[in-house]
Design a protein around this motif. Sequence first.
Motif, PDB file in Angstrom:
ATOM      1  N   GLU A  81       0.920  -1.143  -0.024  1.00 41.64           N
ATOM      2  CA  GLU A  81      -0.091  -0.009   0.082  1.00 41.64           C
ATOM      3  C   GLU A  81       0.943   1.270  -0.074  1.00 41.64           C
ATOM      4  OE1 GLU A  81      -2.677  -0.326   3.318  1.00 41.64           O
ATOM      5  OE2 GLU A  81      -3.989  -1.888   2.488  1.00 41.64           O
ATOM      6  N   ARG A  82       1.921   1.249   0.758  1.00 41.98           N
ATOM      7  CA  ARG A  82       2.765   2.309   0.760  1.00 41.98           C
ATOM      8  C   ARG A  82       3.425   2.633  -0.487  1.00 41.98           C
ATOM      9  NH1 ARG A  82       6.048   0.496   5.227  1.00 41.98           N
ATOM     10  NH2 ARG A  82       4.692   0.495   6.782  1.00 41.98           N
ATOM     11  N   ALA A  83       4.072   1.517  -1.203  1.00 39.34           N
ATOM     12  CA  ALA A  83       4.399   1.493  -2.796  1.00 39.34           C
ATOM     13  C   ALA A  83       3.574   2.047  -3.611  1.00 39.34           C
ATOM     14  CB  ALA A  83       4.955   0.490  -3.021  1.00 39.34           C
ATOM     15  N   ILE A  84       2.181   1.695  -3.445  1.00 36.80           N
ATOM     16  CA  ILE A  84       1.153   2.096  -4.399  1.00 36.80           C
ATOM     17  C   ILE A  84       0.880   3.760  -4.023  1.00 36.80           C
ATOM     18  CG2 ILE A  84      -1.449   2.092  -4.655  1.00 36.80           C
ATOM     19  CD1 ILE A  84      -1.068  -0.930  -4.474  1.00 36.80           C
ATOM     20  N   ASP A  85       1.009   4.088  -2.991  1.00 39.38           N
ATOM     21  CA  ASP A  85       0.867   5.762  -2.613  1.00 39.38           C
ATOM     22  C   ASP A  85       1.945   6.472  -3.085  1.00 39.38           C
ATOM     23  OD1 ASP A  85      -1.355   5.099  -0.919  1.00 39.38           O
ATOM     24  OD2 ASP A  85      -0.300   5.105   0.790  1.00 39.38           O
ATOM     25  N   VAL A  86       3.174   5.857  -3.178  1.00 38.59           N
ATOM     26  CA  VAL A  86       4.328   6.615  -3.805  1.00 38.59           C
ATOM     27  C   VAL A  86       4.106   6.639  -5.338  1.00 38.59           C
ATOM     28  CG1 VAL A  86       6.772   6.428  -4.342  1.00 38.59           C
ATOM     29  CG2 VAL A  86       5.863   5.980  -2.003  1.00 38.59           C
ATOM     30  N   LEU A  87       3.380   5.516  -5.918  1.00 37.37           N
ATOM     31  CA  LEU A  87       3.237   5.586  -7.365  1.00 37.37           C
ATOM     32  C   LEU A  87       1.999   6.444  -7.740  1.00 37.37           C
ATOM     33  CD1 LEU A  87       3.547   1.712  -8.186  1.00 37.37           C
ATOM     34  CD2 LEU A  87       5.077   3.358  -8.786  1.00 37.37           C
ATOM     35  N   LYS A  88       1.143   6.615  -6.881  1.00 32.05           N
ATOM     36  CA  LYS A  88       0.205   7.664  -7.167  1.00 32.05           C
ATOM     37  C   LYS A  88       0.709   8.827  -7.090  1.00 32.05           C
ATOM     38  CE  LYS A  88      -3.611   4.894  -5.146  1.00 32.05           C
ATOM     39  NZ  LYS A  88      -4.676   4.822  -3.979  1.00 32.05           N
ATOM     40  N   ALA A  89       1.463   9.286  -6.149  1.00 33.36           N
ATOM     41  CA  ALA A  89       2.229  10.685  -5.862  1.00 33.36           C
ATOM     42  C   ALA A  89       2.957  10.891  -6.992  1.00 33.36           C
ATOM     43  CB  ALA A  89       2.919  10.563  -4.738  1.00 33.36           C
ATOM     44  N   GLY A  90       3.707   9.672  -7.734  1.00 33.86           N
ATOM     45  CA  GLY A  90       4.357  10.060  -9.012  1.00 33.86           C
ATOM     46  C   GLY A  90       3.675  10.379 -10.279  1.00 33.86           C
ATOM     47  N   PHE A  91       2.618   9.744 -10.239  1.00 33.67           N
ATOM     48  CA  PHE A  91       1.783   9.891 -11.379  1.00 33.67           C
ATOM     49  C   PHE A  91       1.144  10.997 -11.238  1.00 33.67           C
ATOM     50  CE2 PHE A  91      -2.640   9.352 -13.128  1.00 33.67           C
ATOM     51  CZ  PHE A  91      -2.275   9.429 -14.522  1.00 33.67           C
ATOM     52  N   SER A  92       0.583  11.843 -10.247  1.00 36.99           N
ATOM     53  CA  SER A  92      -0.043  13.047  -9.775  1.00 36.99           C
ATOM     54  C   SER A  92       0.921  14.006  -9.955  1.00 36.99           C
ATOM     55  CB  SER A  92      -0.885  13.128  -8.659  1.00 36.99           C
ATOM     56  OG  SER A  92       0.270  13.105  -7.461  1.00 36.99           O
ATOM     57  N   GLU A  93       2.086  14.008  -9.960  1.00 35.29           N
ATOM     58  CA  GLU A  93       3.300  15.000 -10.029  1.00 35.29           C
ATOM     59  C   GLU A  93       3.858  15.048 -11.607  1.00 35.29           C
ATOM     60  OE1 GLU A  93       5.904  13.807  -7.282  1.00 35.29           O
ATOM     61  OE2 GLU A  93       4.886  14.639  -5.680  1.00 35.29           O
ATOM     62  N   GLY A  94       3.270  14.047 -12.320  1.00 33.71           N
ATOM     63  CA  GLY A  94       3.654  13.952 -13.709  1.00 33.71           C
ATOM     64  C   GLY A  94       5.133  13.357 -14.055  1.00 33.71           C
ATOM     65  N   ARG A  95       5.273  12.495 -12.933  1.00 27.00           N
ATOM     66  CA  ARG A  95       6.573  11.604 -13.241  1.00 27.00           C
ATOM     67  C   ARG A  95       6.451  10.399 -13.756  1.00 27.00           C
ATOM     68  NH1 ARG A  95      10.471  14.185  -9.741  1.00 27.00           N
ATOM     69  NH2 ARG A  95       9.174  15.426  -7.795  1.00 27.00           N
ATOM     70  N   LEU A  96       5.163   9.821 -13.785  1.00 23.40           N
ATOM     71  CA  LEU A  96       4.919   8.849 -14.550  1.00 23.40           C
ATOM     72  C   LEU A  96       3.713   9.002 -15.546  1.00 23.40           C
ATOM     73  CD1 LEU A  96       4.684   6.311 -11.628  1.00 23.40           C
ATOM     74  CD2 LEU A  96       6.627   6.314 -13.234  1.00 23.40           C
ATOM     75  N   GLY A  97       3.877   8.511 -16.780  1.00 18.89           N
ATOM     76  CA  GLY A  97       2.861   8.476 -17.768  1.00 18.89           C
ATOM     77  C   GLY A  97       1.586   7.255 -17.265  1.00 18.89           C
TER      78      GLY A  97
ATOM     79  N   ALA B  89       0.187   4.718 -18.872  1.00 19.07           N
ATOM     80  CA  ALA B  89       0.637   3.289 -19.080  1.00 19.07           C
ATOM     81  C   ALA B  89       1.518   2.813 -18.328  1.00 19.07           C
ATOM     82  CB  ALA B  89       1.061   3.299 -20.783  1.00 19.07           C
ATOM     83  N   GLU B  90       2.793   3.337 -17.979  1.00 24.13           N
ATOM     84  CA  GLU B  90       3.674   2.947 -17.012  1.00 24.13           C
ATOM     85  C   GLU B  90       2.991   2.861 -15.485  1.00 24.13           C
ATOM     86  OE1 GLU B  90       8.147   4.337 -15.639  1.00 24.13           O
ATOM     87  OE2 GLU B  90       7.271   5.695 -16.882  1.00 24.13           O
ATOM     88  N   TYR B  91       2.336   4.155 -15.509  1.00 30.26           N
ATOM     89  CA  TYR B  91       1.627   3.851 -14.033  1.00 30.26           C
ATOM     90  C   TYR B  91       0.890   2.843 -13.673  1.00 30.26           C
ATOM     91  CZ  TYR B  91      -1.623   5.214 -10.266  1.00 30.26           C
ATOM     92  OH  TYR B  91      -2.547   5.187  -9.283  1.00 30.26           O
ATOM     93  N   GLU B  92      -0.091   2.436 -14.686  1.00 32.33           N
ATOM     94  CA  GLU B  92      -0.849   1.323 -14.458  1.00 32.33           C
ATOM     95  C   GLU B  92      -0.139   0.043 -14.365  1.00 32.33           C
ATOM     96  OE1 GLU B  92      -3.651   1.519 -17.826  1.00 32.33           O
ATOM     97  OE2 GLU B  92      -4.936   3.422 -16.960  1.00 32.33           O
ATOM     98  N   GLN B  93       0.913  -0.063 -15.357  1.00 32.42           N
ATOM     99  CA  GLN B  93       1.890  -1.165 -15.384  1.00 32.42           C
ATOM    100  C   GLN B  93       2.724  -1.255 -13.772  1.00 32.42           C
ATOM    101  OE1 GLN B  93       5.261  -0.921 -17.904  1.00 32.42           O
ATOM    102  NE2 GLN B  93       5.720  -3.143 -17.889  1.00 32.42           N
ATOM    103  N   ARG B  94       3.175  -0.289 -13.367  1.00 34.76           N
ATOM    104  CA  ARG B  94       3.797  -0.325 -12.163  1.00 34.76           C
ATOM    105  C   ARG B  94       2.774  -0.734 -11.096  1.00 34.76           C
ATOM    106  NH1 ARG B  94       8.551   3.824 -11.351  1.00 34.76           N
ATOM    107  NH2 ARG B  94       9.655   3.568 -13.489  1.00 34.76           N
ATOM    108  N   LEU B  95       1.696  -0.175 -11.005  1.00 30.45           N
ATOM    109  CA  LEU B  95       0.574  -0.444 -10.141  1.00 30.45           C
ATOM    110  C   LEU B  95       0.175  -1.890 -10.062  1.00 30.45           C
ATOM    111  CD1 LEU B  95      -1.167   1.397  -8.273  1.00 30.45           C
ATOM    112  CD2 LEU B  95      -3.039   1.474  -9.905  1.00 30.45           C
ATOM    113  N   THR B  96       0.017  -2.425 -11.102  1.00 25.17           N
ATOM    114  CA  THR B  96      -0.104  -4.086 -11.269  1.00 25.17           C
ATOM    115  C   THR B  96       0.914  -4.665 -10.777  1.00 25.17           C
ATOM    116  OG1 THR B  96      -1.396  -3.539 -13.179  1.00 25.17           O
ATOM    117  CG2 THR B  96      -0.813  -5.970 -12.818  1.00 25.17           C
ATOM    118  N   ARG B  97       2.159  -4.300 -10.972  1.00 24.55           N
ATOM    119  CA  ARG B  97       3.303  -5.295 -10.488  1.00 24.55           C
ATOM    120  C   ARG B  97       3.403  -4.902  -9.038  1.00 24.55           C
ATOM    121  NH1 ARG B  97       8.455  -3.840 -13.963  1.00 24.55           N
ATOM    122  NH2 ARG B  97       9.332  -4.948 -12.371  1.00 24.55           N
TER     123      ARG B  97
END
Length: 155
Positions: free
Chosen positions: A9-25, A27-35
């Motif tokens: 859950e912490r890792a998913i929160d970091v990914l969400k923050a990266g996506f909202s800040e524009g650091r992840l596209g 497609a990449e966000y969805e792929q990392r979220l699944t992984r």
Amino acid sequence: MRASHTDRERAIDVLKAGFSEGRLGQAEYEQRLTRASQAQTYAELQMLLADLPQGPVPMPPAPQPPPGYQPVPRTFLPAPPPRTNGMAIGALVCGILTPMYGITALPAVILGHLAKAQIRRSGEEGSGFATAGLVLGWLAIGFTLAIVLAVVASV
């Protein structure tokens, strides 16, 4: 070492923050979220988060002025707007209150004269306020004297 649900859950929160800040596209966000939701170990989670900030990003230090830099002298800065004299405001308020409280006519005249003198010395604003207070105060005093004289004359 195996990862817990909280770690994922912490890792998913970091990914969400990266996506909202524009650091992840997207497609990449969805792929990392699944992984991340399927990760079993800390190593798998760390690989997904290695290129993202995980907490507050430190701000770079403020730029230092170059050697020999001198700030703009105060003489070249615009002058602050002049203040309105407080006694002038007081004279106007007392003059306006005179019809309701006749006793404020005398303070209106006194404050008006003092304000005019201070304004001449200091260059403050409010000369119109002081004049209005003076006029209202003297009118009230004159009106009161006229009434007193009329009463005395009728007796």
